[in-house]
Design an enzyme around this catalytic site. Structure first.
Site, PDB file in Angstrom:
ATOM      1  N   HIS A   1      41.882  35.061  40.285  1.00 17.75           N
ATOM      2  CA  HIS A   1      42.271  35.667  39.013  1.00 17.75           C
ATOM      3  C   HIS A   1      43.723  36.139  39.074  1.00 17.75           C
ATOM      4  O   HIS A   1      44.131  36.806  40.029  1.00 17.75           O
ATOM      5  CB  HIS A   1      41.372  36.867  38.704  1.00 17.75           C
ATOM      6  N   SER A   2      44.490  35.794  38.030  1.00 20.49           N
ATOM      7  CA  SER A   2      45.845  36.312  37.864  1.00 20.49           C
ATOM      8  C   SER A   2      46.714  36.045  39.098  1.00 20.49           C
ATOM      9  O   SER A   2      46.832  34.922  39.549  1.00 20.49           O
ATOM     10  CB  SER A   2      45.772  37.818  37.533  1.00 20.49           C
ATOM     11  N   TYR A   3      47.308  37.116  39.672  1.00 17.94           N
ATOM     12  CA  TYR A   3      48.221  36.968  40.807  1.00 17.94           C
ATOM     13  C   TYR A   3      47.545  36.304  41.999  1.00 17.94           C
ATOM     14  O   TYR A   3      48.189  35.653  42.803  1.00 17.94           O
ATOM     15  CB  TYR A   3      48.760  38.344  41.221  1.00 17.94           C
ATOM     16  N   GLY A   4      46.239  36.450  42.110  1.00 19.30           N
ATOM     17  CA  GLY A   4      45.522  35.863  43.229  1.00 19.30           C
ATOM     18  C   GLY A   4      45.600  34.358  43.280  1.00 19.30           C
ATOM     19  O   GLY A   4      45.360  33.752  44.333  1.00 19.30           O
ATOM     20  N   GLY A   5      45.953  33.716  42.151  1.00 20.08           N
ATOM     21  CA  GLY A   5      45.987  32.263  42.120  1.00 20.08           C
ATOM     22  C   GLY A   5      47.321  31.637  42.466  1.00 20.08           C
ATOM     23  O   GLY A   5      47.422  30.410  42.573  1.00 20.08           O
TER      24      GLY A   5
END
Length: 377
Positions: A292-296
């Site tokens: 999700h979000s920055y994690g990708g």
């Protein structure tokens, strides 16, 4: 005395001082008198009269909240959703209360990962000593031995921890939309091994000792005159900072120091560490990432699809930022809901990717050495 009234006092005195400083000797004397008056105002005491102590319960029961059968957080007595503005005109106190509840929610989700999802908690670093700071991830029993497929879940930046997508959704919506639990349960049902990363758990906070608080850089080699001038500036700076700190933070909170976790001191370090010590060691032929979000950001060069916030219907193609990672609508304009709203489509994407795989050669997973930086996006 109200918060706004205190603000008005400060504003009035500041303006008067600014005006007086432009005048002659008489005005300077008045300025000195005003400064003396200002120094006598004990904002610590004034603000404490308005702001209750920053002491909050450490359990959901203490907050008088519980999750109902639908996974919604509700007040035990009234059945009402969580109320942020518990005390009017005390935003800071309300925010601290919200954060205290958030810490309880984090521990609650950890418990669900172990009890409901049957994941095991694994300490990081793997060779950590008893005394050093530690982090952890969660894994299914077959995460490293499942020969077929492995799912890796990664949340975004901020206050969220392992097992969460968005704290705000957990508190204001429900557990299904705000946590990774629906993904984990379905993944296990469909035969995936599971690893849940914890990229925001980068340090522990400990209270500063008196020596650490008073510690200042060694300037013994500097000329006496320069050292005295620096000391004077530092004292004046500290005096001003302490004065405004009394206004901003009337209840003096404990000063802490951050002790970073070895090889896991940032989300990027954590992702690399888990890849090298777990993902790369797994026997799974297919590894799937839900981020999700920055994690990708670390995985945009893999075979991927990016479900983004959009007013378009779910899975509608959206103009892409990168040619190798197509973007489609998550069916919601709320960023924090994208992982939940695209839940069925993501599993369909994984299933189709597995079926379409035409290579029978198993490639060892390798980590990118040229990960795309946030600024480049």
């Amino acid at each position: 005395m109200s918060f706004s009234f205190i603000t008005l006092i400060l504003l009035t005195i500041s303006i008067n001082m600014a005006q007086l400083q432009q005048g002659g000797p008489d005005e300077k004397e008045k300025t000195t008198a005003l400064k003396d008056l200002l120094s006598r105002i004990d904002l610590d005491e004034l603000m404490k009269k308005d702001e209750p102590p920053l002491e909050f319960p450490d359990t959901l029961e203490g907050f008088e909240y519980a999750f109902n059968e639908k996974g919604q957080l509700r007040h035990i007595k009234t059945g009402e959703p969580f109320v942020f503005n518990y005390r009017e005109d005390l935003h800071r106190w309300n925010q601290k209360r919200y954060e205290a509840l958030g810490e309880i929610i984090t521990k609650y989700v950890y418990e669900l990962l172990e009890k409901e999802c049957h994941l095991k908690k694994v300490t990081l670093p793997v060779d950590a000593t008893e005394s050093e700071p530690k982090s952890f991830i969660f894994m299914s029993e077959d995460a490293l031995t499942n020969p077929d497929k492995l799912m890796v879940l990664i949340h975004g930046s901020g206050v969220v921890r392992a097992g969460q997508w968005a704290r705000r959704l957990i508190i204001n919506e429900d557990l299904d939309s705000g946590t990774q639990i629906p993904y984990i349960k379905r993944a296990i049902e469909e035969g995936y091994g599971v690893i849940v990363l914890n990229p925001n758990e980068n340090y522990i906070e400990v209270e500063k000792t008196k020596a650490q608080v008073q510690l200042s850089p060694d300037s013994s080699d500097e000329p006496a005159e320069k050292r005295e001038r620096k000391d004077k500036i530092q004292k004046e700076t500290k005096k001003r900072r302490d004065f405004y700190e009394k206004y901003r933070n009337p209840q003096k909170e404990k000063e802490t120091v951050q002790l970073y976790i070895r090889d896991n001191g940032s989300p990027e370090e954590h992702a690399i560490y888990v890849w090298d010590h777990f993902i790369a060691e797994s026997t799974a032929e297919n590894v799937f990432f839900v981020a999700h979000s920055y994690g990708g950001l670390a995985f945009v060069e893999l075979n991927c699809c990016n479900w983004v916030s959009s007013s378009e219907p779910l899975d509608t193609s959206v103009e892409s930022m990168l040619p190798d990672c197509p973007r489609v609508s998550a069916g919601t304009e709320r960023h924090e809901l994208t992982s939940w709203k695209s839940f069925p489509s993501i599993f369909k994407f994984f299933s189709e990717a597995s079926e379409a795989k035409n290579s029978s050669v198993k490639l060892a997973p390798t980590r990118r050495s040229n990960r795309i930086k946030y600024e480049e996006l």
